[in-house]
Design an enzyme around this catalytic site. Structure first.
Site, mmCIF file in Angstrom:
data_model
loop_
_atom_site.group_PDB
_atom_site.id
_atom_site.type_symbol
_atom_site.label_atom_id
_atom_site.label_comp_id
_atom_site.label_asym_id
_atom_site.label_seq_id
_atom_site.Cartn_x
_atom_site.Cartn_y
_atom_site.Cartn_z
ATOM 1 N N SER A 106 0.847 -1.205 0.000
ATOM 2 C CA SER A 106 0.000 0.000 0.000
ATOM 3 C C SER A 106 0.875 1.245 0.000
ATOM 4 O O SER A 106 2.108 1.155 0.108
ATOM 5 C CB SER A 106 -0.927 0.021 1.236
ATOM 6 O OG SER A 106 -0.164 0.049 2.416
ATOM 7 N N SER A 163 -1.722 7.965 2.975
ATOM 8 C CA SER A 163 -1.641 6.523 2.694
ATOM 9 C C SER A 163 -2.543 5.799 3.692
ATOM 10 O O SER A 163 -3.370 6.416 4.361
ATOM 11 C CB SER A 163 -0.197 6.065 2.869
ATOM 12 O OG SER A 163 0.169 6.219 4.228
ATOM 13 N N TYR A 179 7.408 6.069 17.771
ATOM 14 C CA TYR A 179 7.642 6.229 16.332
ATOM 15 C C TYR A 179 8.807 7.197 16.083
ATOM 16 O O TYR A 179 9.713 6.913 15.298
ATOM 17 C CB TYR A 179 6.359 6.740 15.664
ATOM 18 C CG TYR A 179 6.456 6.936 14.167
ATOM 19 C CD1 TYR A 179 6.459 5.840 13.313
ATOM 20 C CD2 TYR A 179 6.527 8.208 13.604
ATOM 21 C CE1 TYR A 179 6.538 6.014 11.922
ATOM 22 C CE2 TYR A 179 6.596 8.393 12.233
ATOM 23 C CZ TYR A 179 6.600 7.296 11.398
ATOM 24 O OH TYR A 179 6.685 7.476 10.034
ATOM 25 N N SER A 192 11.210 9.916 8.087
ATOM 26 C CA SER A 192 10.061 10.808 8.327
ATOM 27 C C SER A 192 10.602 12.128 8.848
ATOM 28 O O SER A 192 11.695 12.171 9.439
ATOM 29 C CB SER A 192 9.157 10.179 9.392
ATOM 30 O OG SER A 192 8.215 11.126 9.848
ATOM 31 N N LYS A 224 12.432 6.346 14.315
ATOM 32 C CA LYS A 224 12.887 7.053 13.109
ATOM 33 C C LYS A 224 14.198 7.816 13.385
ATOM 34 O O LYS A 224 15.039 7.933 12.498
ATOM 35 C CB LYS A 224 11.789 7.987 12.581
ATOM 36 C CG LYS A 224 10.552 7.254 12.028
ATOM 37 C CD LYS A 224 10.867 6.434 10.777
ATOM 38 C CE LYS A 224 9.605 5.967 10.055
ATOM 39 N NZ LYS A 224 9.891 5.092 8.897
ATOM 40 N N ILE A 273 3.075 4.501 -0.148
ATOM 41 C CA ILE A 273 4.302 4.936 -0.834
ATOM 42 C C ILE A 273 4.968 3.761 -1.544
ATOM 43 O O ILE A 273 5.391 3.861 -2.705
ATOM 44 C CB ILE A 273 5.267 5.580 0.193
ATOM 45 C CG1 ILE A 273 4.638 6.832 0.815
ATOM 46 C CG2 ILE A 273 6.612 5.897 -0.455
ATOM 47 C CD1 ILE A 273 5.347 7.353 2.074
#
Ligand SMILES: NC(=O)c1ccc[n+]([C@@H]2O[C@H](COP(=O)([O-])OP(=O)(O)OC[C@H]3O[C@@H](n4cnc5c(N)ncnc54)[C@H](OP(=O)(O)O)[C@@H]3O)[C@@H](O)[C@H]2O)c1
Length: 267
Positions: free
Chosen positions: A18, A192, A157, A144, A161, A20
């Site tokens: 799905s 997305s 998260y 990100s 990252k 990107i």
């Protein structure tokens, strides 16, 4: 430095079912690359494969969970077995979670790191012996804006990252003598399935990305161009660039703005 030619390149791409990854796989195949894709949802990967009529092994699906060491091994072995080597690895698979750190479980922290960081690092480790012999080889990391500036409610998260960014930065210099490029690409909020797949929302109603956010097609195209242009580090949106720039210039002001208004929609 000569531009990277993507036609004929042997690419491993994670998270292609799905968003990107889906559009990036499509763009790479259209450019003549041979792409081995992975994700857990096999039916999505098969749909992606069918969308090309799959001439001459240009898209091979190896479904599975990227956090499993056996699956990572199978992914690399299948790529080398089918295509004879690896030129580019793109670590794109990712998941998120929302909610305060204090109220969350230790499992949430582990899972976010397993998918976003450990899987990418360990898959790359397995690919390196082949990349060393690759044609214009590269490791690409889909990071990100939150790997540059952390925000409240997404601590796990952001931490994963940030880890990915630090690891990529070190690897870039380690791999330079081998001629392997390391690219780190940082999108902003993207429309997305990411926000529908959060592993925890702590009971909050998740705001879906609005029109100010990036489309997965445009992010995929930027990654494609970064691969061709041999970029090393890219923050994709003007809002993302402004967030990172202001955070470096006036970190305390940014803390106050985030506390008061939360994350701006365009970042
Ligand atoms: N959306 C955003 O706002 C945004 C912003 C900045 C950066 N990013 C980053 O962009 C990358 C792509 O995200 P996206 O926006 O395209 O979201 P997405 O549509 O949710 O895609 C995530 C992909 O990762 C795969 N994935 C998740 N867990 C996996 C696992 N355990 N094993 C194998 N595959 C797994 C998913 O496939 P299955 O579910 O089929 O396994 C899916 O193909 C991520 O690294 C994300 O952190 C996204």
């Amino acid at each position: 430095m000569a531009k990277r030619i993507l036609a004929g390149k042997r690419v491993v791409l994670t998270g292609a079912s799905s968003g990107i990854g889906w559009y990036l796989a499509s763009e790479l195949v259209r450019a003549g690359a041979m792409v081995v894709v992975t994700a857990r949802r096999d039916e999505r990967l098969q749909a992606l494969r069918r969308s090309f009529g799959n001439p001459q092994k240009r898209l091979i699906a190896v479904p599975g969970d990227i956090t499993q060491a056996t699956h990572r091994q199978r992914l690399i072995e299948t790529t080398v077995g089918e295509l004879g080597g690896i030129d580019i690895i793109i670590n794109n698979a990712g998941i998120g979670a929302i909610g305060s750190f204090e109220d969350a479980t230790p499992e949430r922290l582990r899972r976010v790191f397993e998918v976003n960081f450990f899987a990418a690092a360990e898959l790359t480790r397995l690919a390196l012996p082949y990349l060393r012999r690759g044609d214009q080889p590269a490791v690409c990391v889909v990071n990100s804006v939150l790997g540059h500036r952390a925000v409240p409610g997404k601590s796990e998260y952001c931490a994963a990252k940030f880890a990915l960014r630090g690891w990529a930065e070190a690897l870039r210099v380690e791999l330079r003598p081998n001629g392997i490029d390391v690219l780190s690409i940082s999108p902003s909020t993207t429309r997305s399935e990411f926000f529908g797949s959060l592993i925890d929302t702590a009971g909050t109603i998740v705001r879906r990305p609005n029109f100010l956010s990036q489309s997965p097609e445009s992010v995929a195209h930027s990654i494609f161009r970064a691969l061709k242009g041999r970029k090393r580090e890219m923050i994709l949106s003007p809002g993302g660039k402004a967030l990172v720039w202001l955070s470096q210039l006036a970190p305390q002001l940014m803390d106050r703005l985030l506390l008061r208004y939360g994350m701006p929609a365009a970042c």
